[in-house]
Design an enzyme around this catalytic site. Structure first.
Site, PDB file in Angstrom:
ATOM      1  N   ASP A 219      -9.063   0.570   0.867  1.00  0.00           N
ATOM      2  CA  ASP A 219      -8.931   1.013  -0.525  1.00  0.00           C
ATOM      3  C   ASP A 219     -10.200   0.716  -1.312  1.00  0.00           C
ATOM      4  O   ASP A 219     -10.677   1.546  -2.084  1.00  0.00           O
ATOM      5  CB  ASP A 219      -7.762   0.297  -1.215  1.00  0.00           C
ATOM      6  CG  ASP A 219      -6.422   0.925  -0.858  1.00  0.00           C
ATOM      7  OD1 ASP A 219      -6.404   1.814   0.015  1.00  0.00           O
ATOM      8  OD2 ASP A 219      -5.403   0.529  -1.448  1.00  0.00           O
TER       9      ASP A 219
ATOM     10  N   ASP B 239       0.821  -1.193   0.000  1.00  0.00           N
ATOM     11  CA  ASP B 239       0.000   0.000   0.000  1.00  0.00           C
ATOM     12  C   ASP B 239       0.866   1.259   0.000  1.00  0.00           C
ATOM     13  O   ASP B 239       1.650   1.484   0.924  1.00  0.00           O
ATOM     14  CB  ASP B 239      -0.886  -0.033   1.241  1.00  0.00           C
ATOM     15  CG  ASP B 239      -1.924   1.056   1.215  1.00  0.00           C
ATOM     16  OD1 ASP B 239      -2.698   1.080   0.253  1.00  0.00           O
ATOM     17  OD2 ASP B 239      -1.935   1.885   2.129  1.00  0.00           O
TER      18      ASP B 239
ATOM     19  N   THR C 290      -2.731   6.264  -4.719  1.00  0.00           N
ATOM     20  CA  THR C 290      -1.619   6.999  -4.108  1.00  0.00           C
ATOM     21  C   THR C 290      -0.267   6.625  -4.697  1.00  0.00           C
ATOM     22  O   THR C 290       0.557   7.498  -4.945  1.00  0.00           O
ATOM     23  CB  THR C 290      -1.583   6.754  -2.598  1.00  0.00           C
ATOM     24  OG1 THR C 290      -1.715   5.368  -2.373  1.00  0.00           O
ATOM     25  CG2 THR C 290      -2.699   7.482  -1.916  1.00  0.00           C
ATOM     26  N   THR C 291      -0.036   5.337  -4.932  1.00  0.00           N
ATOM     27  CA  THR C 291       1.245   4.933  -5.517  1.00  0.00           C
ATOM     28  C   THR C 291       1.391   5.588  -6.878  1.00  0.00           C
ATOM     29  O   THR C 291       2.432   6.179  -7.199  1.00  0.00           O
ATOM     30  CB  THR C 291       1.310   3.402  -5.670  1.00  0.00           C
ATOM     31  OG1 THR C 291       0.858   2.805  -4.465  1.00  0.00           O
ATOM     32  CG2 THR C 291       2.714   2.948  -5.962  1.00  0.00           C
TER      33      THR C 291
HETATM   34  P1  ADP Z   1      -2.366   2.807  -6.386  1.00  0.00           P
HETATM   35  O1  ADP Z   1      -1.887   3.089  -4.994  1.00  0.00           O
HETATM   36  O2  ADP Z   1      -1.945   3.854  -7.335  1.00  0.00           O
HETATM   37  O3  ADP Z   1      -3.812   2.495  -6.455  1.00  0.00           O
HETATM   38  P2  ADP Z   1      -1.954   0.007  -7.057  1.00  0.00           P
HETATM   39  O4  ADP Z   1      -0.784  -0.817  -6.670  1.00  0.00           O
HETATM   40  O5  ADP Z   1      -3.260  -0.280  -6.433  1.00  0.00           O
HETATM   41  O6  ADP Z   1      -1.540   1.513  -6.833  1.00  0.00           O
HETATM   42  O7  ADP Z   1      -2.071  -0.111  -8.637  1.00  0.00           O
HETATM   43  C1  ADP Z   1      -3.055   0.568  -9.360  1.00  0.00           C
HETATM   44  C2  ADP Z   1      -2.892   0.353 -10.844  1.00  0.00           C
HETATM   45  O8  ADP Z   1      -2.959  -1.040 -11.189  1.00  0.00           O
HETATM   46  C3  ADP Z   1      -4.020   1.027 -11.599  1.00  0.00           C
HETATM   47  O9  ADP Z   1      -3.521   1.677 -12.724  1.00  0.00           O
HETATM   48  C4  ADP Z   1      -4.922  -0.119 -11.972  1.00  0.00           C
HETATM   49  O10 ADP Z   1      -5.709   0.135 -13.111  1.00  0.00           O
HETATM   50  C5  ADP Z   1      -3.929  -1.224 -12.208  1.00  0.00           C
HETATM   51  N1  ADP Z   1      -4.531  -2.561 -12.114  1.00  0.00           N
HETATM   52  C6  ADP Z   1      -5.252  -3.072 -11.093  1.00  0.00           C
HETATM   53  N2  ADP Z   1      -5.648  -4.341 -11.363  1.00  0.00           N
HETATM   54  C7  ADP Z   1      -5.155  -4.642 -12.576  1.00  0.00           C
HETATM   55  C8  ADP Z   1      -5.209  -5.801 -13.415  1.00  0.00           C
HETATM   56  N3  ADP Z   1      -5.848  -6.911 -13.035  1.00  0.00           N
HETATM   57  N4  ADP Z   1      -4.570  -5.755 -14.590  1.00  0.00           N
HETATM   58  C9  ADP Z   1      -3.910  -4.655 -14.977  1.00  0.00           C
HETATM   59  N5  ADP Z   1      -3.825  -3.531 -14.244  1.00  0.00           N
HETATM   60  C10 ADP Z   1      -4.436  -3.518 -13.062  1.00  0.00           C
HETATM   61 MG    MG Z   2      -4.820   0.875  -5.604  1.00  0.00          MG
END
Ligand code: ADP
Ligand code: MG
Length: 556
Positions: free
Chosen positions: A405, A72, A105-106
């Site tokens: 989240d 996270d 956030t990431t």
């Molecule tokens: P954040 O803190 O930015 O939400 P995450 O580690 O949750 O970071 O990653 C979010 C990113 O991963 C988003 O761009 C989302 O669309 C992408 N994402 C989530 N699930 C999938 C998936 N199954 N396949 C491809 N991309 C994904």
């Molecule tokens: Mg996320």
């Protein structure tokens, strides 16, 4: 780079004037900017590897040796105890984003740091920060319009869509990823919870995320995670002789101790004879008994007390068949008040029947080897708790963060009523549109706008890279698909190729994207504006305070 204080001497009528205290370190101009950019880049690099469904976890060890394992973004940033002021600013931005939207956030920190990396290249070409900022602003506006154009509608009735939004937001959390069925179950719980607390007012959907209480308890398995229509309090019934279950509960909420106050003044009571002690104790007993009588008289059969309850008072309460819980957190008291309709009473004398709240049932249950108190069937049906479970403390905490989240994602989607595809699809669409629009601008501004387009591709790139894919290949393929009009194409991490994210059910709230981009651009801008860092030297006072803290930690 850092100048010594003598450089701070301003010449004033031939007399040197010291305008800053001794020990101050000052960095100015491009040095300051580059120093800040370097910090932001380092931060971005650090958390980039956690982005997306195949992102890795970080193990964070704090100064006391406590471990957190997480994927996270905000948690990592919070636990890193970052010192650099510019990096700290990025962390603040991420925190605000987390509070307001609860996701993305990431991405925002990774994107902000990429914007700054590109800005550095422009600085090398002698482009002024003001021009870069202007270009970034123009590009951000194009990005926002692009997102609004590609967004699709979602309403309270679209349970399946909402569930997919929850699933997408949880997909990066490794604690859940191994078990798709459990993930589905938790996504269902989250959607159910949000739909329970949602209400419509003048055609607008209003959701207070605070109405969804989150509790966690280690022990059992992730599948045991449950949704309770009511409030769960992580405390036990205070006395073994009290009932463990009360039906038709009339609930009193007290934020006063059920104890006899220490003598109001500092005067000592001198007891010299045994009779005096006896009288003193009898008096105390009488006062406690009266307190309990008062509670019983107004008809309460359950008491939640924010403060302590004296042993003797516990005994009297038990004799009256009243279930009592002590030292309840203030935030829990407030949630109980909202859920049961009770008023939190500060002065026991003021307690009346009208102040009592109602719940169909209040009961103590054993969860993971500890007791918790469940308040169900509340007067206000719009109060729910999600109780996260998992084998160990670390797992439960990560599950709880995933739930947070997911609640944020589903709430944001409903509040605005729009979602977009994920997996880097909107970012690629933005890059393409920004590049197209950039043609309308000339010279240096155009370079800055184009830099924004390059920077935002870092999102699909990082998702692909973290899944072990060939990023150059994937980015080229993705650009080609978007040029053809396949605007929902993103990175398919399972197939190791590009694919339709909408079809795959990888979708996110529009707001997560708009806010992610807005806060990243804002943060980059903020850092680009700084051309002077004036850092006070550590004062003696602070240093000795720090030492004290370190010592007291050891004693604890
Ligand atoms: P954040 O803190 O930015 O939400 P995450 O580690 O949750 O970071 O990653 C979010 C990113 O991963 C988003 O761009 C989302 O669309 C992408 N994402 C989530 N699930 C999938 C998936 N199954 N396949 C491809 N991309 C994904
Ligand atoms: Mg996320």
């Amino acid at each position: 780079m850092a100048e010594q204080p003598r450089a701070l001497l301003a010449q004033l009528g031939g007399q040197p004037v010291l305008i800053l205290p001794e020990g101050t370190i000052r960095t100015t101009g491009r040095d300051a900017l580059r120093n800040n950019i370097a910090a932001a880049k380092a931060l971005g690099e650090t958390i980039k590897s956690t982005l997306g469904p195949k992102g890795m976890d970080k193990m964070l060890v704090d100064s006391l040796g406590d471990i957190t394992i997480t994927n996270d973004g905000v948690t990592i940033l919070e636990e890193m105890e970052i010192e650099h002021p510019a990096a700290k600013m990025l962390v603040e931005v991420a925190k605000t984003l987390n509070q307001e939207v609860g996701d993305g956030t990431t991405s925002s920190v990774v994107f902000a740091s990429e914007l700054l990396r590109k800005a550095e290249e422009l600085l090398d070409q002698d482009i002024h920060p003001t021009v870069i900022i202007r270009g970034y602003r123009i590009a951000q506006d194009i990005a926002r319009k692009t997102l609004e154009k590609i967004a699709k509608k979602v309403t309270l009735k679209d349970r399946e869509i909402l569930k997919k939004i929850a699933l997408t937001s949880m997909s990066g959390k490794s604690a859940l990823a191994q078990n798709p069925e459990t993930m589905e179950k938790i996504a269902d719980l989250v959607v159910e919870a949000v739909l329970t607390v949602a209400r419509e007012e003048n055609g607008k959907i209003i959701i207070d995320r605070e109405d969804i209480k989150r509790e966690k308890k280690a022990g059992g398995s992730i599948e045991d995670t449950e949704l309770i229509k009511g409030i769960v309090i992580d405390k036990e019934v205070v006395h073994p002789q009290m009932p463990k279950v009360v039906k038709d509960a009339k609930i009193a909420l007290l934020d006063t101790a059920l104890e006899v106050k220490e003598t109001e003044t500092d005067a000592e009571i001198r007891i010299t004879k045994p009779e005096e002690l006896k009288a003193f104790l009898a008096e105390e007993e009488k006062m406690l008994k009266e307190m309990v009588e008062k509670i019983a008289k107004v008809g309460a059969n359950v008491v939640f007390c924010q403060k302590g309850i004296d042993d003797l008072a516990q005994h009297f309460l038990a004799k009256k068949g009243i279930l009592a819980v002590r030292r309840v957190k203030r935030s829990d008291m407030e949630k109980l008040a909202k859920a049961t309709g009770a008023r939190i009473v500060t002065n026991l004398e003021d307690l009346t029947e009208k102040d009592l709240g109602y719940a169909e049932i209040v009961e103590e249950k054993r969860v993971g080897g500890e007791n918790m108190v469940f308040v169900r069937g509340c007067k206000n049906p719009k109060s729910v708790t999600i109780l996260a479970r998992g084998g160990t403390e670390h797992v439960v905490e990560e599950i709880d963060r995933s739930i947070e989240d997911a609640i944020g994602a589903v709430t944001s989607a409903l509040a605005d009523g729009y979602f977009v595809a994920g997996g880097g699809a909107p970012e690629m669409e933005i890059a393409i549109n920004v590049r197209k629009e950039a043609q309308k601008y000339s010279g240096r501004e155009q370079l800055a706008i184009l830099a924004f387009a390059d920077a935002i591709e870092v999102i699909p790139k990082a998702i692909a890279e973290n899944a072990g894919m060939d990023t150059i290949d994937i980015i080229l393929k993705l650009r080609a698909e978007h040029e053809k009009g396949n605007i929902t194409y993103g990175v398919d991490v399972d197939k190791g190729d590009v694919g339709d994210m909408l079809e795959k059910g990888v979708i996110e709230p529009l707001r997560v994207k708009t806010q992610m981009i807005a806060s990243a651009t804002e943060a980059a801008e903020m850092i680009l504006r700084i051309d002077d860092i004036i850092a006070a030297g550590k004062s003696k006072k602070e240093e000795s305070k720090k030492e004290e803290e370190e010592e007291s930690v050891g004693e604890d």
